[in-house]
Design a protein around this motif. Structure first.
Motif, PDB file in Angstrom:
ATOM      1  N   VAL A  37      -4.161 -31.797 -29.703  1.00  0.00           N
ATOM      2  CA  VAL A  37      -3.560 -32.233 -28.444  1.00  0.00           C
ATOM      3  C   VAL A  37      -4.363 -31.545 -27.339  1.00  0.00           C
ATOM      4  CG1 VAL A  37      -1.482 -32.335 -27.022  1.00  0.00           C
ATOM      5  CG2 VAL A  37      -1.302 -32.463 -29.522  1.00  0.00           C
ATOM      6  N   ARG A  38      -5.353 -32.228 -26.819  1.00  0.00           N
ATOM      7  CA  ARG A  38      -6.255 -31.645 -25.822  1.00  0.00           C
ATOM      8  C   ARG A  38      -5.541 -31.546 -24.475  1.00  0.00           C
ATOM      9  NH1 ARG A  38      -8.860 -35.458 -28.851  1.00  0.00           N
ATOM     10  NH2 ARG A  38     -10.878 -34.962 -29.808  1.00  0.00           N
ATOM     11  N   ARG A  39      -5.598 -30.359 -23.901  1.00  0.00           N
ATOM     12  CA  ARG A  39      -4.982 -30.140 -22.594  1.00  0.00           C
ATOM     13  C   ARG A  39      -5.869 -29.186 -21.798  1.00  0.00           C
ATOM     14  NH1 ARG A  39       1.112 -28.287 -23.358  1.00  0.00           N
ATOM     15  NH2 ARG A  39       1.277 -28.943 -21.182  1.00  0.00           N
ATOM     16  N   ALA A  82      -8.779 -24.617 -21.248  1.00  0.00           N
ATOM     17  CA  ALA A  82      -8.641 -25.807 -22.086  1.00  0.00           C
ATOM     18  C   ALA A  82      -8.220 -25.379 -23.486  1.00  0.00           C
ATOM     19  CB  ALA A  82      -9.955 -26.581 -22.153  1.00  0.00           C
ATOM     20  N   THR A  83      -7.524 -26.257 -24.193  1.00  0.00           N
ATOM     21  CA  THR A  83      -7.046 -25.944 -25.539  1.00  0.00           C
ATOM     22  C   THR A  83      -6.949 -27.207 -26.373  1.00  0.00           C
ATOM     23  OG1 THR A  83      -5.264 -24.874 -26.785  1.00  0.00           O
ATOM     24  CG2 THR A  83      -4.617 -26.135 -24.841  1.00  0.00           C
ATOM     25  N   LEU A  84      -7.011 -27.024 -27.696  1.00  0.00           N
ATOM     26  CA  LEU A  84      -6.768 -28.125 -28.630  1.00  0.00           C
ATOM     27  C   LEU A  84      -5.329 -28.139 -29.123  1.00  0.00           C
ATOM     28  CD1 LEU A  84      -9.970 -28.094 -30.895  1.00  0.00           C
ATOM     29  CD2 LEU A  84      -9.572 -29.351 -28.769  1.00  0.00           C
ATOM     30  N   GLY A  85      -4.547 -27.122 -28.758  1.00  0.00           N
ATOM     31  CA  GLY A  85      -3.141 -27.098 -29.133  1.00  0.00           C
ATOM     32  C   GLY A  85      -2.851 -26.312 -30.399  1.00  0.00           C
ATOM     33  N   TYR A 117     -14.874 -31.109 -25.491  1.00  0.00           N
ATOM     34  CA  TYR A 117     -13.810 -31.381 -24.539  1.00  0.00           C
ATOM     35  C   TYR A 117     -14.034 -30.609 -23.231  1.00  0.00           C
ATOM     36  CZ  TYR A 117      -9.099 -31.562 -22.535  1.00  0.00           C
ATOM     37  OH  TYR A 117      -8.035 -31.740 -21.689  1.00  0.00           O
ATOM     38  N   CYS A 118     -14.430 -29.345 -23.351  1.00  0.00           N
ATOM     39  CA  CYS A 118     -14.728 -28.549 -22.154  1.00  0.00           C
ATOM     40  C   CYS A 118     -15.849 -29.191 -21.345  1.00  0.00           C
ATOM     41  CB  CYS A 118     -15.100 -27.123 -22.539  1.00  0.00           C
ATOM     42  SG  CYS A 118     -13.724 -26.120 -23.147  1.00  0.00           S
ATOM     43  N   PHE A 173      -5.723  -9.416 -26.014  1.00  0.00           N
ATOM     44  CA  PHE A 173      -6.296 -10.377 -25.067  1.00  0.00           C
ATOM     45  C   PHE A 173      -6.932 -11.592 -25.742  1.00  0.00           C
ATOM     46  CE2 PHE A 173      -6.778  -6.141 -22.995  1.00  0.00           C
ATOM     47  CZ  PHE A 173      -5.761  -6.303 -22.060  1.00  0.00           C
ATOM     48  N   LEU A 174      -6.547 -11.870 -26.995  1.00  0.00           N
ATOM     49  CA  LEU A 174      -7.004 -13.089 -27.654  1.00  0.00           C
ATOM     50  C   LEU A 174      -6.022 -14.210 -27.339  1.00  0.00           C
ATOM     51  CD1 LEU A 174      -8.061 -11.675 -31.136  1.00  0.00           C
ATOM     52  CD2 LEU A 174      -9.492 -12.083 -29.113  1.00  0.00           C
ATOM     53  N   MET A 175      -6.541 -15.429 -27.259  1.00  0.00           N
ATOM     54  CA  MET A 175      -5.697 -16.549 -26.860  1.00  0.00           C
ATOM     55  C   MET A 175      -5.003 -17.204 -28.046  1.00  0.00           C
ATOM     56  SD  MET A 175      -7.920 -18.395 -23.839  1.00  0.00           S
ATOM     57  CE  MET A 175      -9.510 -18.111 -24.625  1.00  0.00           C
ATOM     58  N   ALA A 176      -3.815 -17.698 -27.775  1.00  0.00           N
ATOM     59  CA  ALA A 176      -3.061 -18.496 -28.734  1.00  0.00           C
ATOM     60  C   ALA A 176      -2.557 -19.735 -27.980  1.00  0.00           C
ATOM     61  CB  ALA A 176      -1.891 -17.702 -29.307  1.00  0.00           C
ATOM     62  N   PRO A 177      -2.931 -20.917 -28.462  1.00  0.00           N
ATOM     63  CA  PRO A 177      -3.702 -21.262 -29.667  1.00  0.00           C
ATOM     64  C   PRO A 177      -5.118 -20.677 -29.638  1.00  0.00           C
ATOM     65  CG  PRO A 177      -2.654 -23.203 -28.709  1.00  0.00           C
ATOM     66  CD  PRO A 177      -2.534 -22.126 -27.703  1.00  0.00           C
ATOM     67  N   SER A 178      -5.656 -20.414 -30.833  1.00  0.00           N
ATOM     68  CA  SER A 178      -6.961 -19.776 -30.910  1.00  0.00           C
ATOM     69  C   SER A 178      -8.084 -20.696 -30.433  1.00  0.00           C
ATOM     70  CB  SER A 178      -7.238 -19.310 -32.340  1.00  0.00           C
ATOM     71  OG  SER A 178      -7.348 -20.407 -33.221  1.00  0.00           O
ATOM     72  N   LYS A 179      -7.911 -22.001 -30.615  1.00  0.00           N
ATOM     73  CA  LYS A 179      -8.940 -22.949 -30.154  1.00  0.00           C
ATOM     74  C   LYS A 179      -8.665 -23.280 -28.688  1.00  0.00           C
ATOM     75  CE  LYS A 179     -11.459 -23.057 -33.776  1.00  0.00           C
ATOM     76  NZ  LYS A 179     -11.049 -21.730 -34.231  1.00  0.00           N
ATOM     77  N   SER A 180      -8.884 -22.247 -27.863  1.00  0.00           N
ATOM     78  CA  SER A 180      -8.698 -22.342 -26.418  1.00  0.00           C
ATOM     79  C   SER A 180      -9.859 -21.645 -25.729  1.00  0.00           C
ATOM     80  CB  SER A 180      -7.377 -21.685 -25.985  1.00  0.00           C
ATOM     81  OG  SER A 180      -6.267 -22.255 -26.641  1.00  0.00           O
TER      82      SER A 180
END
Length: 214
Positions: A37-39, A82-85, A117-118, A173-180
Motif C-alpha cells: 500500500v504505497r503512501r 514514503a512507505t510500502l505499508g 516509488y520514491c 530511530f528505525l522506521m516501522a514499516p521497515s520499507k519506508s
C-alpha cells in the motif's frame, strides 16, 4: 516490475541470474504488487544556513556538513516520506519462517519497489516546482554521511507522517514499516541546483549496491 534493480540488491553484479532466480523474482514482485500500500507525503519548510555551520530546516536543526553541502544554493527544503505499508513487513516475516530464499528475494524486491516509488513521487514534486521556475536537489536521507538518524523524530513530526502515512519510529530511530524512506530535498531558483540522483551523488565507489550494469 524492476527485475534489474532487484538483482542489484541481491548482489548480482557482473553475472547473470539463472532462470529459477528470475522466476522467483517475478513471483515476488507479483506478491508485493498485491500486498503493498504505497503512501507518501511531503511538506515545504524554509531553510536557513547558520553562521556556526548549522542548518535550520524549519522543524529541526542539524550540524550535518554533508547535508549542508547537498543544500548549497537552496532557499527552502521539501521534507519527504514514503512507505510500502505494514503488510509488506508481515509478508516478509511470514516467509522468513517458511522459505528463507523467498524472504531474501522479497526483501530485495521491496527495496527496489520502494526506490521506484520514491523516484516516481520525486518526479511529480520536481515537475510541480519546475512550473514555478524552481529546481530540486537530490534526496538526502538521515543516515547518509553525517546526517544523523537522531533527526528522524523531528523530520517525521514535521510531516505528521504517523497520522498521514502511518510511519512510526523504534527507540533506535528505525522506521516501522521497515520499507519506508524519509528525505530532505533542497529547493533553489538556480538551474544548477538540479543534479543527478541516487548513486551518482555518492562518493562510495566500492558499495556492493551501487547502481551499474548487472
Amino acid at each position: 516490475m524492476n527485475v534489474k534493480e532487484t538483482l542489484r540488491y541481491l548482489g548480482y553484479k557482473g553475472c547473470q541470474a539463472d532462470r529459477q532466480t528470475l522466476s522467483l523474482v517475478e513471483d515476488c514482485w507479483q506478491r508485493l504488487e498485491e500486498t503493498a500500500v504505497r503512501r507518501s507525503c511531503y511538506q515545504e519548510y524554509p531553510l536557513t544556513f547558520g553562521a556556526d555551520g548549522t542548518l535550520d530546516l524549519g522543524c529541526f536543526r542539524t550540524a550535518s556538513r554533508d547535508l549542508r553541502k547537498n543544500l548549497k544554493g537552496c532557499e527552502a527544503v521539501v521534507l519527504f516520506a514514503a512507505t510500502l505499508g505494514a503488510a509488506v513487513d508481515s509478508l516478509i516475516r511470514r516467509y522468513s519462517r517458511l522459505e528463507m530464499a523467498r524472504a531474501v528475494v522479497l526483501q530485495a524486491a521491496a527495496a527496489a519497489m520502494l526506490e521506484d516509488y520514491c523516484d516516481e513521487i520525486n518526479g511529480e514534486i520536481r515537475r510541480e516546482y519546475e512550473r514555478q521556475g524552481l529546481f530540486l536537489r537530490p534526496r538526502f536521507s538521515p543516515g547518509y554521511g553525517d546526517f544523523s538518524l537522531e533527526c528522524q523524530p523531528a523530520l517525521l513530526g514535521g510531516l505528521e507522517a504517523g497520522k498521514r502515512v502511518g510511519i512510526a519510529l523504534t527507540e533506535g530511530f528505525l522506521m516501522a514499516p521497515s520499507k519506508s524512506v524519509t528525505a530532505v530535498i533542497g529547493v533553489g531558483a538556480d538551474k544548477g541546483c538540479a543534479a543527478s540522483e541516487g548513486c551518482g551523488t555518492c562518493k562510495k565507489r566500492d558499495c556492493a549496491y551501487r547502481r551499474g550494469e548487472i
